[in-house]
Design an enzyme around this catalytic site. Sequence first.
Site, PDB file in Angstrom:
ATOM      1  N   HIS A 144      20.841  17.562  55.481  1.00 55.78           N
ATOM      2  CA  HIS A 144      21.564  16.385  55.029  1.00 55.78           C
ATOM      3  C   HIS A 144      22.246  15.630  56.165  1.00 55.78           C
ATOM      4  O   HIS A 144      22.475  14.431  56.063  1.00 55.78           O
ATOM      5  CB  HIS A 144      22.536  16.769  53.919  1.00 55.78           C
ATOM      6  CG  HIS A 144      21.827  17.011  52.629  1.00 55.78           C
ATOM      7  ND1 HIS A 144      21.281  18.229  52.317  1.00 55.78           N
ATOM      8  CD2 HIS A 144      21.492  16.181  51.620  1.00 55.78           C
ATOM      9  CE1 HIS A 144      20.673  18.138  51.148  1.00 55.78           C
ATOM     10  NE2 HIS A 144      20.779  16.913  50.710  1.00 55.78           N
ATOM     11  N   ARG A 180      21.160   9.071  45.792  1.00 57.99           N
ATOM     12  CA  ARG A 180      21.542  10.487  45.798  1.00 57.99           C
ATOM     13  C   ARG A 180      23.020  10.605  45.441  1.00 57.99           C
ATOM     14  O   ARG A 180      23.888  10.374  46.278  1.00 57.99           O
ATOM     15  CB  ARG A 180      21.282  11.102  47.168  1.00 57.99           C
ATOM     16  CG  ARG A 180      19.823  11.082  47.612  1.00 57.99           C
ATOM     17  CD  ARG A 180      19.699  11.712  48.997  1.00 57.99           C
ATOM     18  NE  ARG A 180      18.324  11.856  49.414  1.00 57.99           N
ATOM     19  CZ  ARG A 180      17.678  11.000  50.194  1.00 57.99           C
ATOM     20  NH1 ARG A 180      18.304   9.914  50.627  1.00 57.99           N
ATOM     21  NH2 ARG A 180      16.432  11.208  50.544  1.00 57.99           N
ATOM     22  N   ARG A 192      19.714   9.491  40.791  1.00 57.80           N
ATOM     23  CA  ARG A 192      19.323  10.888  40.619  1.00 57.80           C
ATOM     24  C   ARG A 192      20.580  11.696  40.316  1.00 57.80           C
ATOM     25  O   ARG A 192      21.563  11.617  41.057  1.00 57.80           O
ATOM     26  CB  ARG A 192      18.651  11.425  41.883  1.00 57.80           C
ATOM     27  CG  ARG A 192      18.158  12.859  41.729  1.00 57.80           C
ATOM     28  CD  ARG A 192      17.471  13.363  42.991  1.00 57.80           C
ATOM     29  NE  ARG A 192      18.411  13.570  44.082  1.00 57.80           N
ATOM     30  CZ  ARG A 192      18.055  13.904  45.320  1.00 57.80           C
ATOM     31  NH1 ARG A 192      16.780  14.041  45.619  1.00 57.80           N
ATOM     32  NH2 ARG A 192      18.964  14.076  46.262  1.00 57.80           N
ATOM     33  N   GLU A 230       8.753  17.500  41.571  1.00 56.73           N
ATOM     34  CA  GLU A 230       8.979  18.251  42.806  1.00 56.73           C
ATOM     35  C   GLU A 230       8.439  19.671  42.709  1.00 56.73           C
ATOM     36  O   GLU A 230       8.262  20.319  43.738  1.00 56.73           O
ATOM     37  CB  GLU A 230      10.480  18.319  43.105  1.00 56.73           C
ATOM     38  CG  GLU A 230      11.137  16.972  43.306  1.00 56.73           C
ATOM     39  CD  GLU A 230      12.638  17.101  43.453  1.00 56.73           C
ATOM     40  OE1 GLU A 230      13.135  16.994  44.587  1.00 56.73           O
ATOM     41  OE2 GLU A 230      13.315  17.310  42.425  1.00 56.73           O
ATOM     42  N   ASN A 280       9.259  15.691  49.546  1.00 55.99           N
ATOM     43  CA  ASN A 280       9.817  16.732  50.422  1.00 55.99           C
ATOM     44  C   ASN A 280       9.741  18.108  49.757  1.00 55.99           C
ATOM     45  O   ASN A 280       9.192  19.064  50.311  1.00 55.99           O
ATOM     46  CB  ASN A 280      11.275  16.415  50.763  1.00 55.99           C
ATOM     47  CG  ASN A 280      11.423  15.159  51.591  1.00 55.99           C
ATOM     48  OD1 ASN A 280      10.454  14.659  52.150  1.00 55.99           O
ATOM     49  ND2 ASN A 280      12.626  14.633  51.659  1.00 55.99           N
ATOM     50  N   ARG A 304      11.135  23.765  54.263  1.00 53.25           N
ATOM     51  CA  ARG A 304      11.126  22.590  55.138  1.00 53.25           C
ATOM     52  C   ARG A 304      12.328  22.552  56.063  1.00 53.25           C
ATOM     53  O   ARG A 304      12.331  21.794  57.044  1.00 53.25           O
ATOM     54  CB  ARG A 304      11.088  21.311  54.300  1.00 53.25           C
ATOM     55  CG  ARG A 304      12.242  21.137  53.327  1.00 53.25           C
ATOM     56  CD  ARG A 304      11.987  19.986  52.362  1.00 53.25           C
ATOM     57  NE  ARG A 304      12.971  19.904  51.299  1.00 53.25           N
ATOM     58  CZ  ARG A 304      14.066  19.158  51.350  1.00 53.25           C
ATOM     59  NH1 ARG A 304      14.296  18.435  52.438  1.00 53.25           N
ATOM     60  NH2 ARG A 304      14.914  19.125  50.353  1.00 53.25           N
ATOM     61  N   CYS A 353       9.439   8.809  46.541  1.00 53.24           N
ATOM     62  CA  CYS A 353      10.742   8.557  47.163  1.00 53.24           C
ATOM     63  C   CYS A 353      11.074   9.557  48.267  1.00 53.24           C
ATOM     64  O   CYS A 353      12.197   9.589  48.743  1.00 53.24           O
ATOM     65  CB  CYS A 353      11.848   8.587  46.111  1.00 53.24           C
ATOM     66  SG  CYS A 353      12.033  10.172  45.265  1.00 53.24           S
TER      67      CYS A 353
END
Length: 755
Positions: A369, A476, A512, A611, A634, A645, A682
């Site tokens: 982040h 987010r 989200r 996801e 992701n 990741r 996205c």
Amino acid sequence: MPTASGLTTRGPRNLLRQIREAMAGGGPAQERLDLVVRIIAQTMVAEVCSIYLRRASGELELFATQGLNREAVHNTRLRPGEGLVGEVARVAEPISLSNAPAHPSFSYRPETGEDPYHAFLGAPLLRGGRAIGVLVVQNQSERRYDEDEIEDIQTIAMVLAETVASGELMGLDELRDVEVAPHRPERFKGQKFSDGLAFGHVVLHEAPLPPEKLLADDTALEEIRLAKGLEALKANIDSMLDGSQGLSGPSFEVLETYRMFAVDRGWNRSLEEAVRSGLTAEGAVDRVRNEHRARFAKARDPYIRERLHDLEDLANRLLRLLAGDRPGERDLPEDTILVARNLGPADLLEYPRERLKGLLLEEGSAASHAAIVARALQIPCVGRMAGLRDRLSEGDLVIADGETGEAYLRPRPDVLEAVQARLDLRSKRQAEFARLRDTPAITLDGKRIQLLTNAGLAVDLDNLDQTGAEGIGLFRTEFQFMVSEELPRLDAQTNLYRKVLDTAGDRPVVFRTLDIGGDKVLPYLEAEREENPALGRRAIRLGLDRPGLLRLQLRALLSAAEGRELRVMFPMIATVDEFRAARELVDVECAWARRRGRSLPGLLRVGAMIECPSLLWHLDALLPLTDFVSVGSNDLLQYMFAADRTNPMVSDRYDPLSPPALRALAEIQRKCAETGTPVSVCGELAGKPLEAFALLTLGFTRLSAPAAGVGPVKRMCLSTDLGQAQRAMASLLGSSAGSIRNEIESLARKLNVAL
């Protein structure tokens, strides 16, 4: 008289005082060094005492000796890692041997005349965790040095290191090439976390405060100061855990670990023993910190390395408490390049944006982040540069190259000129993107592409107009929670969401819901430890397990919309039942608002993030229940390839531009087209021109990119003949190769696509 067991009965303070007086006295620097080794040899009952210092070449040179041949001084040089002296420098720890010649690392140098000496005790001169030299004592008899003697030589080595580094011996010509701190140009290769290019002056995140005074005038007083400092440190951490003190970023688990280390008997005992040896409380902290740096910095185990940095942070906090300081705003240069081991998103946001030009990290990942925030702030960020901080000093000039994933330390003038030329070119390119800001993204053959942006910070709202994005495809919401010291109240959440909608105007915004858990832990939200957090209770799972938390957020979103369109999206949906349960909570909150006469959105759309690979085989059941879906590339890819990741050891094991990944994405697009379900991508793929080009060829026409990626992707769209590209792409998907990145790039170049 000295005793056979170590220092004189007058204790180590007397020896340290003699050394300090010898170093500070008049006369040639070499004479002062010679006096020091004589004092140490006499006091420690050693027949030999020698000082070796590291040259800029990395060689360790004999600078002074008592007991070896004088002709060897400045003539004996050991290559890095050569001999026992080189081994002490390499491991950065004391080495004690009763029969040195029998050791496999022993290297005989005839010019020194050290044949008769068997017992060997060496300690590194540490600065910033680096060995800048070695202090050695030797005896003829095959004796073992006891723990007190090892403790003594470490203390002496610390004082010598500080003296050499302070410049007190600069009168010695031979010292001019001694590398007490890195000063040569260096190039560090890392990984690209955030695109961009910047140069400026280094600011070390929570830089340690160097002790001004090392030797104690009153040992008893220093013991009291240390005890009070440790008490204050523990109280400080306890107050953070209790939430009574401002805190940004560190998770509850991290603070629990800090508290555990703060009361660790071993750490406390090391500090107390260092003070009793004659050091000030600050000197003791600095010495123990250097020892831990040297010991743990070589560890490969991630847990051990984390322990080092926990202890490092504790040492820094303790030094500040001893100095009477409290954390506050720092006076930063206008061109700050922040250097840190790692950062949380809140840590980064504490620095003034207008002064922060770049970010260099020893650890981290592109999916962390801190990296996401850096991209939102359009700050170049390079990570995975182990040992970087030890090669830099506060104020050093450095280049953060987010284009190539490199850092240039103390760059030469010609390198700076080249960087300035690249910055000028980037400025021209940015000007081109600005000219395209209001131009619709329409391909050469007339296909309309909707380009949205990802957001989560107030700065993202400022960027919305500048980028020319047509809306926010992913907001987010968790960042508000992560930078707060307590759970944001209903009115705080409502005000943020209302501000986002007001800023967007008639442009769409997709919110989200809270995506926490895994690598995103809130300091005020109790969470159980999990063996594998990425596969544990996170995102919608946590929301459904704690419906009060999710309902509060949904209530804020519904209230903020006030007659406008509201799009809400649930993250990490793994089963159709999870989506049904989440959507039911939306219905519950809508009913609650109606009963109380509250305003509701004029149009409500509820969607799901794709996801989890499980949904790929259940899209026929999911899509009819949704108003839209968005592909979180992701997480989808990390779960598909079973590769974390955020873990650099495995994150590069797969390529998003591989047949399996692209076929999965193509299947999602096909199913959405069949059911008429709006779909967007996205993830980070949408913000990279080559990857976005591949997405267009798969049929995706709605992309949500980081702010910095909107311009480059729009330019790519405007230069693409989509029909030609799609026909060529169809044959590539059948490849058996692990990656078809090169083939896709060749196709784009052949079609003159602007990448």
